[in-house]
Motif scaffolding. Structure first.
Motif, PDB file in Angstrom:
ATOM      1  N   ASN A 185      51.384  54.785  48.999  1.00  0.00           N
ATOM      2  CA  ASN A 185      51.057  53.473  49.532  1.00  0.00           C
ATOM      3  C   ASN A 185      49.696  52.976  49.044  1.00  0.00           C
ATOM      4  OD1 ASN A 185      51.557  51.157  51.119  1.00  0.00           O
ATOM      5  ND2 ASN A 185      50.298  52.003  52.746  1.00  0.00           N
ATOM      6  N   THR A 186      48.723  53.868  48.936  1.00  0.00           N
ATOM      7  CA  THR A 186      47.378  53.435  48.530  1.00  0.00           C
ATOM      8  C   THR A 186      47.377  52.931  47.099  1.00  0.00           C
ATOM      9  OG1 THR A 186      46.738  55.676  47.856  1.00  0.00           O
ATOM     10  CG2 THR A 186      46.236  55.006  50.108  1.00  0.00           C
ATOM     11  N   ASN A 187      48.108  53.591  46.217  1.00  0.00           N
ATOM     12  CA  ASN A 187      48.110  53.170  44.821  1.00  0.00           C
ATOM     13  C   ASN A 187      48.868  51.866  44.614  1.00  0.00           C
ATOM     14  OD1 ASN A 187      46.444  55.143  43.686  1.00  0.00           O
ATOM     15  ND2 ASN A 187      48.092  56.621  43.794  1.00  0.00           N
ATOM     16  N   LYS A 188      49.814  51.557  45.471  1.00  0.00           N
ATOM     17  CA  LYS A 188      50.508  50.270  45.396  1.00  0.00           C
ATOM     18  C   LYS A 188      49.594  49.129  45.805  1.00  0.00           C
ATOM     19  CE  LYS A 188      54.966  52.084  46.813  1.00  0.00           C
ATOM     20  NZ  LYS A 188      55.955  52.043  47.892  1.00  0.00           N
ATOM     21  N   ARG A 189      48.651  49.399  46.697  1.00  0.00           N
ATOM     22  CA  ARG A 189      47.846  48.339  47.300  1.00  0.00           C
ATOM     23  C   ARG A 189      46.401  48.302  46.809  1.00  0.00           C
ATOM     24  NH1 ARG A 189      48.832  48.218  53.513  1.00  0.00           N
ATOM     25  NH2 ARG A 189      47.960  46.180  53.147  1.00  0.00           N
ATOM     26  N   ARG A 190      46.031  49.133  45.846  1.00  0.00           N
ATOM     27  CA  ARG A 190      44.624  49.235  45.445  1.00  0.00           C
ATOM     28  C   ARG A 190      44.063  47.953  44.846  1.00  0.00           C
ATOM     29  NH1 ARG A 190      46.190  53.357  40.800  1.00  0.00           N
ATOM     30  NH2 ARG A 190      46.678  51.827  39.210  1.00  0.00           N
ATOM     31  N   LYS A 191      44.918  47.120  44.269  1.00  0.00           N
ATOM     32  CA  LYS A 191      44.432  45.875  43.679  1.00  0.00           C
ATOM     33  C   LYS A 191      44.030  44.851  44.736  1.00  0.00           C
ATOM     34  CE  LYS A 191      46.952  46.507  39.431  1.00  0.00           C
ATOM     35  NZ  LYS A 191      47.965  46.010  38.519  1.00  0.00           N
ATOM     36  N   GLU A 192      44.473  45.042  45.971  1.00  0.00           N
ATOM     37  CA  GLU A 192      44.113  44.111  47.050  1.00  0.00           C
ATOM     38  C   GLU A 192      42.603  44.052  47.252  1.00  0.00           C
ATOM     39  OE1 GLU A 192      46.207  45.217  50.574  1.00  0.00           O
ATOM     40  OE2 GLU A 192      48.166  44.844  49.670  1.00  0.00           O
ATOM     41  N   GLU A 193      41.945  45.200  47.221  1.00  0.00           N
ATOM     42  CA  GLU A 193      40.501  45.231  47.418  1.00  0.00           C
ATOM     43  C   GLU A 193      39.788  44.541  46.266  1.00  0.00           C
ATOM     44  OE1 GLU A 193      42.302  48.129  47.784  1.00  0.00           O
ATOM     45  OE2 GLU A 193      42.244  48.225  49.965  1.00  0.00           O
ATOM     46  N   ASP A 194      40.287  44.703  45.046  1.00  0.00           N
ATOM     47  CA  ASP A 194      39.700  44.051  43.882  1.00  0.00           C
ATOM     48  C   ASP A 194      39.756  42.534  44.046  1.00  0.00           C
ATOM     49  OD1 ASP A 194      38.590  43.811  41.274  1.00  0.00           O
ATOM     50  OD2 ASP A 194      40.602  43.428  40.502  1.00  0.00           O
ATOM     51  N   THR A 195      40.890  42.031  44.482  1.00  0.00           N
ATOM     52  CA  THR A 195      41.035  40.592  44.723  1.00  0.00           C
ATOM     53  C   THR A 195      40.089  40.140  45.825  1.00  0.00           C
ATOM     54  OG1 THR A 195      43.333  40.646  44.023  1.00  0.00           O
ATOM     55  CG2 THR A 195      42.661  38.781  45.389  1.00  0.00           C
ATOM     56  N   LYS A 196      40.026  40.933  46.891  1.00  0.00           N
ATOM     57  CA  LYS A 196      39.180  40.586  48.033  1.00  0.00           C
ATOM     58  C   LYS A 196      37.705  40.527  47.644  1.00  0.00           C
ATOM     59  CE  LYS A 196      40.916  42.152  51.595  1.00  0.00           C
ATOM     60  NZ  LYS A 196      41.470  43.113  52.528  1.00  0.00           N
ATOM     61  N   VAL A 197      37.221  41.529  46.916  1.00  0.00           N
ATOM     62  CA  VAL A 197      35.799  41.544  46.538  1.00  0.00           C
ATOM     63  C   VAL A 197      35.504  40.415  45.562  1.00  0.00           C
ATOM     64  CG1 VAL A 197      35.827  43.205  44.610  1.00  0.00           C
ATOM     65  CG2 VAL A 197      33.835  43.053  46.086  1.00  0.00           C
ATOM     66  N   SER A 198      36.421  40.071  44.692  1.00  0.00           N
ATOM     67  CA  SER A 198      36.218  38.938  43.779  1.00  0.00           C
ATOM     68  C   SER A 198      36.093  37.631  44.553  1.00  0.00           C
ATOM     69  CB  SER A 198      37.373  38.846  42.775  1.00  0.00           C
ATOM     70  OG  SER A 198      37.379  39.967  41.936  1.00  0.00           O
ATOM     71  N   GLN A 199      36.934  37.458  45.553  1.00  0.00           N
ATOM     72  CA  GLN A 199      36.875  36.254  46.382  1.00  0.00           C
ATOM     73  C   GLN A 199      35.578  36.197  47.185  1.00  0.00           C
ATOM     74  OE1 GLN A 199      40.539  36.754  48.537  1.00  0.00           O
ATOM     75  NE2 GLN A 199      41.718  35.546  47.051  1.00  0.00           N
ATOM     76  N   LEU A 200      35.156  37.333  47.732  1.00  0.00           N
ATOM     77  CA  LEU A 200      33.904  37.372  48.489  1.00  0.00           C
ATOM     78  C   LEU A 200      32.712  37.028  47.600  1.00  0.00           C
ATOM     79  CD1 LEU A 200      34.540  40.563  50.643  1.00  0.00           C
ATOM     80  CD2 LEU A 200      34.274  38.223  51.513  1.00  0.00           C
ATOM     81  N   ARG A 201      32.687  37.566  46.391  1.00  0.00           N
ATOM     82  CA  ARG A 201      31.581  37.289  45.476  1.00  0.00           C
ATOM     83  C   ARG A 201      31.581  35.839  45.017  1.00  0.00           C
ATOM     84  NH1 ARG A 201      32.266  43.112  42.603  1.00  0.00           N
ATOM     85  NH2 ARG A 201      31.017  44.249  44.119  1.00  0.00           N
ATOM     86  N   ALA A 202      32.765  35.281  44.846  1.00  0.00           N
ATOM     87  CA  ALA A 202      32.849  33.862  44.455  1.00  0.00           C
ATOM     88  C   ALA A 202      32.323  32.970  45.575  1.00  0.00           C
ATOM     89  CB  ALA A 202      34.287  33.500  44.105  1.00  0.00           C
ATOM     90  N   THR A 203      32.539  33.381  46.810  1.00  0.00           N
ATOM     91  CA  THR A 203      32.107  32.586  47.967  1.00  0.00           C
ATOM     92  C   THR A 203      30.640  32.804  48.315  1.00  0.00           C
ATOM     93  OG1 THR A 203      34.340  32.653  48.878  1.00  0.00           O
ATOM     94  CG2 THR A 203      32.561  32.101  50.405  1.00  0.00           C
ATOM     95  N   PHE A 204      30.201  34.071  48.332  1.00  0.00           N
ATOM     96  CA  PHE A 204      28.872  34.396  48.848  1.00  0.00           C
ATOM     97  C   PHE A 204      27.860  34.824  47.788  1.00  0.00           C
ATOM     98  CE2 PHE A 204      31.834  35.244  52.388  1.00  0.00           C
ATOM     99  CZ  PHE A 204      31.326  34.333  53.301  1.00  0.00           C
ATOM    100  N   GLY A 205      28.295  35.003  46.560  1.00  0.00           N
ATOM    101  CA  GLY A 205      27.387  35.376  45.482  1.00  0.00           C
ATOM    102  C   GLY A 205      27.626  36.776  44.967  1.00  0.00           C
TER     103      GLY A 205
END
Length: 75
Positions: free
Chosen positions: A13-33
């Motif tokens: 399950n973790t390897n199927k979902r590992r890209k979710e965190e990458d997307t999340k951190v990219s969105q956070l950095r785009a919003t907050f720097g």
């Protein structure tokens, strides 16, 4: 600094979902720097493939049995 709690009962399950965190951190950095960090609080089964992927995307983690490691992250 953002912390996401993750729990996994098996490695598949973790390897199927590992890209979710990458997307999340990219969105956070785009919003907050670019200085924003997303750190993971991990409970359960996470293998080297998962951890390597997250490390390559500049994320760190703390294991449930080593809560004192949050001090290293400044918490």
């Amino acid at each position: 600094m953002f912390v996401e709690c993750k729990s996994a009962g098996d490695f598949a399950n973790t390897n199927k979902r590992r890209k979710e965190e990458d997307t999340k951190v990219s969105q956070l950095r785009a919003t907050f720097g670019p200085e924003v960090t997303l750190d993971l609080f991990l409970c359960g089964y996470f293998d080297a493939t998962y951890l390597g992927y997250e490390a390559a995307n500049h994320m760190d983690w703390v294991w449930e049995h080593r809560i004192q490691d949050f001090e290293v992250l400044g918490v």
